[in-house]
Design a protein around this motif. Sequence first.
Motif, mmCIF file in Angstrom:
data_model
loop_
_atom_site.group_PDB
_atom_site.id
_atom_site.type_symbol
_atom_site.label_atom_id
_atom_site.label_comp_id
_atom_site.label_asym_id
_atom_site.label_seq_id
_atom_site.Cartn_x
_atom_site.Cartn_y
_atom_site.Cartn_z
ATOM 1 N N LEU A 93 47.193 39.914 44.002
ATOM 2 C CA LEU A 93 47.722 41.116 43.358
ATOM 3 C C LEU A 93 47.210 42.387 44.028
ATOM 4 N N LEU A 94 45.936 42.391 44.412
ATOM 5 C CA LEU A 94 45.394 43.552 45.117
ATOM 6 C C LEU A 94 46.161 43.806 46.416
ATOM 7 N N LEU A 95 46.365 42.746 47.190
ATOM 8 C CA LEU A 95 47.067 42.904 48.463
ATOM 9 C C LEU A 95 48.534 43.277 48.255
ATOM 10 N N ALA A 96 49.181 42.604 47.298
ATOM 11 C CA ALA A 96 50.609 42.841 47.079
ATOM 12 C C ALA A 96 50.889 44.255 46.593
ATOM 13 N N GLY A 142 34.447 33.324 45.164
ATOM 14 C CA GLY A 142 35.324 34.246 44.447
ATOM 15 C C GLY A 142 35.045 35.693 44.797
ATOM 16 N N MET A 143 33.769 36.085 44.823
ATOM 17 C CA MET A 143 33.426 37.469 45.131
ATOM 18 C C MET A 143 33.731 37.802 46.584
ATOM 19 N N SER A 144 33.537 36.840 47.480
ATOM 20 C CA SER A 144 33.886 37.071 48.885
ATOM 21 C C SER A 144 35.382 37.289 49.043
ATOM 22 N N LEU A 145 36.177 36.481 48.356
ATOM 23 C CA LEU A 145 37.623 36.613 48.434
ATOM 24 C C LEU A 145 38.091 37.952 47.875
ATOM 25 N N LEU A 146 37.562 38.330 46.702
ATOM 26 C CA LEU A 146 37.949 39.608 46.101
ATOM 27 C C LEU A 146 37.476 40.779 46.953
ATOM 28 N N GLY A 147 36.281 40.655 47.524
ATOM 29 C CA GLY A 147 35.781 41.719 48.387
ATOM 30 C C GLY A 147 36.634 41.894 49.624
#
Length: 246
Positions: free
Chosen positions: A101-104, A214-219
């Motif tokens: 969602l962040l990227l989109a 998870g935090m690495s992916l979101l970061g």
Amino acid sequence: MQTASGARLDKGRLALLLVFLGVGWFFWDSPFLRPVKLLVVMMHESGHALATLIVGGSVDKITLRADESGACFSLLPPGVFRQIIVFSAGYLGSAIMGAVLLLATFRFRLRRLVLGAACVWLAVMGVLYARDTFTLAFCLGTSVVLGLAAKFLPEGVVEVINLFLAAFTALYALFDFRSDLWDSRVRGMSDAALLAEQTWVPAIVWAVLWTLLGMSLLGWAAYKSLHADGGASQMRMPPLSSARRS
């Protein structure tokens, strides 16, 4: 700020992300945010369901409750590796959805497509796997709301909704790691504890692994979303601060 690759920090995107994260944090306990929280819980359970199907299992039902809890009931073929995949897919699944969602929304600004995809996803999950009135009503009702929003709301309003959903999903995923995996009283009833029973690997180890991933992916997703490509690539998107509103 510019990186070695030429990507520049988009201050407009950063400001919007901080605003929506702040709104989500400040009004965290507001009943008005409960539908959005349930939406993220549905992402968590959908991660379990999708992983189950990928490893060759079958999904019996998905259940949501008004207290923001949920469950995915499924049958898995024998094998520890399959269990690791399915149990890991809940927390990591919600983190993946937050990253997508962040990227989109921040990077590619897909606008109506994001809400349209969410509408279809909820409708499919509700029809196929909801077995109780509350879960079915939430899935179908939210699907209708998102579909109508994607169809009829102005572009600017759709964009604001997308941005808030992206920010809130990422925030909720981080809160999930904190409350479910790092609170010892809750961790004993979490997916980490269930997987520990099957693998003999302590729940705290799974908590550490899932949190780091998870935090690495979101970061990573946040970094990519907040930096505009400084090159001449056709994929470069205009900064939100100068985007035209229709």
